[in-house]
Design an enzyme around this catalytic site. Structure first.
Site, short mmCIF file in Angstrom:
data_model
loop_
_atom_site.label_atom_id
_atom_site.label_comp_id
_atom_site.label_asym_id
_atom_site.label_seq_id
_atom_site.Cartn_x
_atom_site.Cartn_y
_atom_site.Cartn_z
N ARG A 1 4.72 11.20 -1.93
CA ARG A 1 4.51 11.04 -0.49
C ARG A 1 5.85 11.11 0.25
O ARG A 1 6.85 10.55 -0.22
CB ARG A 1 3.78 9.71 -0.27
CG ARG A 1 4.57 8.56 0.28
CD ARG A 1 3.81 7.26 0.29
NE ARG A 1 3.63 6.77 1.64
CZ ARG A 1 4.06 5.56 2.04
NH1 ARG A 1 4.66 4.73 1.22
NH2 ARG A 1 3.87 5.19 3.27
N ASN B 1 8.16 -5.50 -0.99
CA ASN B 1 8.04 -4.38 -0.05
C ASN B 1 6.57 -4.36 0.34
O ASN B 1 5.73 -3.84 -0.39
CB ASN B 1 8.46 -3.06 -0.70
CG ASN B 1 8.42 -1.91 0.31
OD1 ASN B 1 7.88 -2.06 1.41
ND2 ASN B 1 8.99 -0.77 -0.07
N PRO C 1 0.78 -1.23 0.00
CA PRO C 1 0.00 0.00 0.00
C PRO C 1 0.81 1.28 0.00
O PRO C 1 1.83 1.38 0.69
CB PRO C 1 -0.83 -0.10 1.29
CG PRO C 1 -0.16 -1.15 2.11
CD PRO C 1 0.49 -2.09 1.16
N ASN C 2 0.31 2.22 -0.78
CA ASN C 2 0.83 3.59 -0.86
C ASN C 2 2.15 3.72 -1.63
O ASN C 2 2.61 4.84 -1.87
CB ASN C 2 0.97 4.24 0.53
CG ASN C 2 -0.35 4.29 1.26
OD1 ASN C 2 -1.32 4.81 0.71
ND2 ASN C 2 -0.44 3.72 2.45
N HIS D 1 12.77 -2.47 2.19
CA HIS D 1 12.15 -1.21 2.63
C HIS D 1 13.03 -0.07 2.16
O HIS D 1 14.27 -0.13 2.30
CB HIS D 1 12.00 -1.16 4.15
CG HIS D 1 11.15 -2.26 4.66
ND1 HIS D 1 9.79 -2.29 4.48
CD2 HIS D 1 11.48 -3.43 5.28
CE1 HIS D 1 9.32 -3.39 4.99
NE2 HIS D 1 10.32 -4.12 5.47
N GLU E 1 13.02 -9.22 1.42
CA GLU E 1 12.18 -8.13 1.95
C GLU E 1 12.92 -6.81 1.75
O GLU E 1 14.10 -6.70 2.10
CB GLU E 1 11.94 -8.38 3.45
CG GLU E 1 11.20 -7.27 4.16
CD GLU E 1 11.04 -7.53 5.67
OE1 GLU E 1 11.43 -8.63 6.16
OE2 GLU E 1 10.57 -6.62 6.37
N ALA F 1 3.15 -0.86 4.76
CA ALA F 1 2.60 -0.88 6.12
C ALA F 1 2.15 -2.27 6.56
O ALA F 1 2.17 -2.59 7.76
CB ALA F 1 1.43 0.11 6.22
N TYR G 1 11.17 8.72 1.36
CA TYR G 1 11.11 7.82 0.20
C TYR G 1 11.73 8.37 -1.08
O TYR G 1 11.77 7.67 -2.09
CB TYR G 1 9.64 7.42 -0.05
CG TYR G 1 8.98 6.78 1.16
CD1 TYR G 1 9.50 5.61 1.72
CD2 TYR G 1 7.87 7.36 1.75
CE1 TYR G 1 8.91 5.04 2.83
CE2 TYR G 1 7.28 6.78 2.87
CZ TYR G 1 7.80 5.63 3.41
OH TYR G 1 7.23 5.06 4.52
N ARG H 1 12.73 4.84 12.61
CA ARG H 1 11.46 5.54 12.56
C ARG H 1 10.58 5.20 13.78
O ARG H 1 11.09 4.76 14.79
CB ARG H 1 10.78 5.22 11.22
CG ARG H 1 11.65 5.64 10.03
CD ARG H 1 10.98 5.40 8.70
NE ARG H 1 9.78 6.21 8.56
CZ ARG H 1 8.87 6.01 7.60
NH1 ARG H 1 9.03 5.03 6.71
NH2 ARG H 1 7.81 6.78 7.53
C1 DQA Z 1 8.21 1.07 3.84
C2 DQA Z 1 8.26 1.28 5.35
C3 DQA Z 1 6.89 1.03 5.99
O1 DQA Z 1 6.96 1.24 7.39
C4 DQA Z 1 5.87 2.01 5.42
O2 DQA Z 1 4.59 1.74 5.94
C5 DQA Z 1 5.86 2.02 3.92
C6 DQA Z 1 7.11 1.89 3.18
C7 DQA Z 1 9.53 1.45 3.15
O3 DQA Z 1 9.70 1.09 1.98
O4 DQA Z 1 10.36 2.13 3.75
O5 DQA Z 1 4.81 2.25 3.32
O6 DQA Z 1 7.97 -0.32 3.59
#
Ligand code: DQA
Length: 148
Positions: A19, A75, A11-12, A101, A99, A78, A24, A108
């Site tokens: 964002r 990835n 998501p997102n 990020h 995995e 959340a 990011y 964070r």
């Molecule tokens: C994320 C880190 C997560 O905590 C966050 O909710 C994201 C992006 C990252 O790529 O740093 O949406 O996975």
């Protein structure tokens, strides 16, 4: 035959570039896809790049990957911190999983410090920006070469 990998984005992440640029960066989701396609092509990997904001769709994508792909780069965004369903689906995929990020989740908020999926993946890359995706593709390539 080329190895086949799937890069699954949660998501997102489709809002990359818009964002929280401080976390990011400014590269958009489409640009990230282009970068990943280029790197995969260079290494001779067949790569599919997907995104969903919906937990169940991510579970479906992981389940469908079992017979179609040799490795998963994920990835889970959340859902990393909340989804037992994604963790359980990944646990059924008995091939390499990386995995990723973009941000350093350990620098964070506390709720980001726990990943429910880390215990079922091969390796983790975090905090290196979108370069983490490139590193993951390179590592997946090496892992799969060493397997064959
Ligand atoms: C994320 C880190 C997560 O905590 C966050 O909710 C994201 C992006 C990252 O790529 O740093 O949406 O996975």
């Amino acid at each position: 035959m080329n190895n086949k990998i799937i890069i699954i984005n949660g998501p997102n992440l489709n809002l990359l570039g818009e964002r929280e640029q401080s976390q990011y960066g400014s590269i958009t989701f489409d640009e990230l896809e282009e970068i990943c396609i280029k790197k995969s092509n260079e290494l001779g990997l067949d790569m599919k790049f997907v995104h969903s904001n919906i937990e169940g769709e991510l579970v479906n994508l992981i389940q469908q990957s079992i017979n179609k792909f040799d490795g998963i780069i994920i990835n889970a965004a959340a859902f990393t911190h909340t989804s037992i369903a994604i963790r359980d689906a990944l646990d059924v995929f008995k091939k390499p999983i990386i995995e990723v990020h973009i941000s350093n989740i350990y620098k964070r908020e506390d709720f980001r410090h726990k990943s429910l999926i880390s215990a079922v993946v091969t390796g983790i890359i975090c905090g290196l920006g979108i370069n983490g995706y490139i590193l993951a593709i390179n590592s997946m390539h090496e892992i799969l070469l060493n397997e064959n």
